[in-house]
Design a protein around this motif. Structure first.
Motif, PDB file in Angstrom:
ATOM      1  N   ASP A   8     -34.138 -13.714   1.435  1.00  0.00           N
ATOM      2  CA  ASP A   8     -35.220 -14.161   0.781  1.00  0.00           C
ATOM      3  C   ASP A   8     -36.062 -13.308   0.490  1.00  0.00           C
ATOM      4  OD1 ASP A   8     -34.047 -16.870   1.187  1.00  0.00           O
ATOM      5  OD2 ASP A   8     -35.190 -17.327   3.168  1.00  0.00           O
TER       6      ASP A   8
ATOM      7  N   LYS B 124     -24.624 -14.807  -2.663  1.00  0.00           N
ATOM      8  CA  LYS B 124     -25.059 -15.964  -1.427  1.00  0.00           C
ATOM      9  C   LYS B 124     -23.307 -16.285  -1.143  1.00  0.00           C
ATOM     10  CE  LYS B 124     -27.626 -18.927  -3.271  1.00  0.00           C
ATOM     11  NZ  LYS B 124     -28.330 -19.997  -3.373  1.00  0.00           N
TER      12      LYS B 124
ATOM     13  N   ASP C 265     -22.158 -12.824  -7.093  1.00  0.00           N
ATOM     14  CA  ASP C 265     -22.869 -13.997  -6.464  1.00  0.00           C
ATOM     15  C   ASP C 265     -23.220 -13.563  -4.996  1.00  0.00           C
ATOM     16  OD1 ASP C 265     -23.854 -16.312  -5.229  1.00  0.00           O
ATOM     17  OD2 ASP C 265     -22.192 -17.385  -5.813  1.00  0.00           O
TER      18      ASP C 265
ATOM     19  N   ARG D  42     -31.591 -13.130  -7.395  1.00  0.00           N
ATOM     20  CA  ARG D  42     -31.012 -12.266  -6.459  1.00  0.00           C
ATOM     21  C   ARG D  42     -29.749 -11.587  -6.709  1.00  0.00           C
ATOM     22  NH1 ARG D  42     -32.603 -15.959  -1.497  1.00  0.00           N
ATOM     23  NH2 ARG D  42     -31.514 -17.392  -2.899  1.00  0.00           N
ATOM     24  N   ASP D  43     -28.800 -12.462  -7.312  1.00  0.00           N
ATOM     25  CA  ASP D  43     -27.476 -11.918  -8.024  1.00  0.00           C
ATOM     26  C   ASP D  43     -27.865 -10.478  -8.767  1.00  0.00           C
ATOM     27  OD1 ASP D  43     -26.588 -14.195  -7.021  1.00  0.00           O
ATOM     28  OD2 ASP D  43     -26.244 -15.164  -8.681  1.00  0.00           O
TER      29      ASP D  43
ATOM     30  N   LYS E 196     -28.522 -15.773 -15.208  1.00  0.00           N
ATOM     31  CA  LYS E 196     -28.081 -15.780 -13.715  1.00  0.00           C
ATOM     32  C   LYS E 196     -28.194 -16.942 -12.886  1.00  0.00           C
ATOM     33  CE  LYS E 196     -29.514 -10.809 -12.502  1.00  0.00           C
ATOM     34  NZ  LYS E 196     -30.312 -10.153 -11.637  1.00  0.00           N
ATOM     35  N   ARG E 197     -27.428 -17.275 -11.866  1.00  0.00           N
ATOM     36  CA  ARG E 197     -27.619 -18.376 -11.487  1.00  0.00           C
ATOM     37  C   ARG E 197     -28.686 -18.502 -10.217  1.00  0.00           C
ATOM     38  NH1 ARG E 197     -21.129 -19.446 -10.137  1.00  0.00           N
ATOM     39  NH2 ARG E 197     -20.324 -19.640 -12.167  1.00  0.00           N
ATOM     40  N   ASP E 198     -28.870 -17.331  -9.793  1.00  0.00           N
ATOM     41  CA  ASP E 198     -29.765 -16.822  -8.553  1.00  0.00           C
ATOM     42  C   ASP E 198     -30.346 -15.670  -9.191  1.00  0.00           C
ATOM     43  OD1 ASP E 198     -31.027 -15.638  -6.421  1.00  0.00           O
ATOM     44  OD2 ASP E 198     -29.851 -17.364  -5.360  1.00  0.00           O
TER      45      ASP E 198
ATOM     46  N   ARG F 142     -35.202  -8.266  -4.008  1.00  0.00           N
ATOM     47  CA  ARG F 142     -35.402  -8.453  -5.493  1.00  0.00           C
ATOM     48  C   ARG F 142     -34.545  -7.370  -5.989  1.00  0.00           C
ATOM     49  NH1 ARG F 142     -41.018  -8.394  -9.148  1.00  0.00           N
ATOM     50  NH2 ARG F 142     -40.086  -8.613 -10.980  1.00  0.00           N
TER      51      ARG F 142
END
Length: 466
Positions: A161, A147, A145, A178-179, A174-176, A164
């Motif tokens: 932001d 973040k 994660d 970017r993970d 994935k939760r995000d 990628r």
């Protein structure tokens, strides 16, 4: 004496202060063994070999770890394409990498761990990160994660932001976006290992964090690799290790690429030059000179013309060696210390180009001493040159390069006999002052690739640059 290095994380040259007095710990991202190495791959190992040698010359005890990534998406893809076991492809190319390192005079690492031998350590790290809230399991995958770690992207200095993450098939849940994947769930026909979250295989970034922790502990001095690894690989290594509780690397050192037509040398671009082929065309010591003497942070634009120039420059050094040893009539040992100007250049962010300028200046001084028939001064200059080139792994008299001198020894004897017959004809022409004939013989020999040099002891021939 203070060694200074450019630290990518600080964006400046810093004085090097070891974590443990008198010791240096280095982790270098080594080979991903989906294919045989090109000279761009070997450049990284060579640059860090020179760094290691300089630390050792300065009296440090060096622990040098260079890993092998023997499982990843590319290796699995090659396995399917070639219908061969993944481990067979990996082992074959690992041998090719080690042959390439050895051919160019790189010292073997202290340890060379393989990723597949450290799944236990990876599971331990993932478990700790999940417990600390920095990682999570989803559909058999384990993700970091990003973040959850406030220092993420501190090395590459990007904005969260705008990034990628590279992905492969099956990275679901994935939760995000970017993970990034630390562990990838099992897929049909792929190798896998058992974990508390199901069978699967490691992600690329997790491998290095786990192996650096095992072999160098919670903190170590220098992490190295190519510029292309800063993001995502090194950035993700840092996130995993620091979130796990490690201090990780104190300095980040990155080498530049070998390029062709302005592009990074890469198999995917079809512009690579395999080491196994290059050593058939060029003497390995010349390849080391070519790849190792530019500054490690400078790009090298590959061309045969540049290689020929390197070959000619090194031939001038070897010619100096030969002339002084003939004059001395005995072996000339390296000096116990390098000249201060050479040491100053090397201490300043491994300034090999500046250090090499000292080498060539010393060679010129030695040649002047020979011309003045000052044997003692010539011997002293060669002794200094041997010490300097020894530190760079480029001393032609080092036992490692002895095989190069031995190659073709039988043929050399036959050629020597033939060339000396021609040279006797040239000497006869010179004796009768037939300069046109003497010059024509010399020119014909040079067109055949031989260099003729007139010396007080008589004419001498050597193979010239191609």
């Amino acid at each position: 004496m203070t060694i200074r290095l450019y630290d990518t994380s600080a964006r400046q040259i810093r004085d090097f202060t070891p974590l443990t007095a008198g010791c240096v710990s280095i982790y270098l991202c080594g080979a991903t063994v989906q294919a045989a190495p090109h000279i761009g791959h070997i450049r990284s190992g060579l640059n860090f070999d020179m760094m290691r040698r300089w630390f050792e010359y300065r009296g440090y005890e060096v622990t040098f770890i260079r890993n092998v990534t023997d499982i990843d998406d590319k290796i699995i893809a090659k396995s399917a394409e070639q219908r061969r076991p993944w481990w067979s492809i990996g082992y074959e190319n690992e041998r090719a990498f080690n042959d390439g390192y050895a051919a160019l005079g790189c010292l073997p690492p202290t340890y060379e761990p393989r990723a597949t031998g450290h799944v236990t350590e990876m599971v331990e790290m993932m478990r700790g990160l999940i417990e600390r809230g920095h990682a999570y399991e989803s559909e058999g995958n384990v993700y970091f994660d990003v973040k959850s770690h406030p220092g993420y992207l501190s090395l590459s200095r990007q904005e969260l932001d705008n990034i990628r993450q590279p992905e492969s098939t099956g990275e679901t849940g994935k939760r995000d976006p970017r993970d990034f994947a630390m562990w990838k769930s099992v897929k049909p026909g792929e190798p896998s290992w058992e974990t508390p979250w199901g069978r699967g295989r490691p992600g690329w970034h997790l491998e290095c964090s786990a192996m650096a922790h095992k072999y160098l502990g919670e903190a170590f001095d220098i992490h190295g690799g190519g510029l292309d690894l800063i993001f995502p690989h090194h950035e993700n290594e840092i996130a995993q290790a620091k979130a796990f509780g490690d201090e990780f690397a104190n300095y980040w050192v990155h080498n530049a690429w070998v390029t062709m037509s302005g592009e990074k040398m890469s198999k995917s671009l079809g512009n690579s030059v395999l080491v196994s082929e290059m050593v058939k065309q060029w003497r390995p010591i010349v390849l080391r000179y070519y790849l190792g003497t530019p500054h490690y942070r400078s790009m090298i634009e590959y061309s045969e013309e540049a290689l020929r120039e390197a070959e000619s420059a090194f031939a001038r050094i070897e010619g100096f060696y030969q002339r002084v040893i003939e004059k001395a009539g005995k072996p000339v040992e390296p000096a116990t210390e390098v000249p201060p100007a050479f040491a100053e250049a090397m201490d300043d962010d491994l300034g090999v180009p500046q250090a090499l300028a000292i080498v060539h200046t010393t060679v010129r001084q030695g040649n002047s001493a020979l011309a003045a028939d000052d044997k003692d001064a010539a011997i002293a200059r060669l002794s200094e040159v041997r010490a300097m080139l020894g530190v760079l792994g480029l001393d032609p008299l080092d036992p490692h390069w002895a095989g190069e001198a031995d190659r073709g020894e039988d043929l050399h004897g036959a050629v020597d006999t033939l060339v000396r017959l021609v040279l006797e004809q040239r000497e006869s022409a010179r004796a009768r002052k037939d300069w046109a004939t003497a010059d024509a013989i010399r020119d014909q020999l040079q067109q055949s690739g031989l260099v003729i040099e007139d010396s007080p002891a008589g004419p001498r021939w050597t193979l010239g640059p191609r």
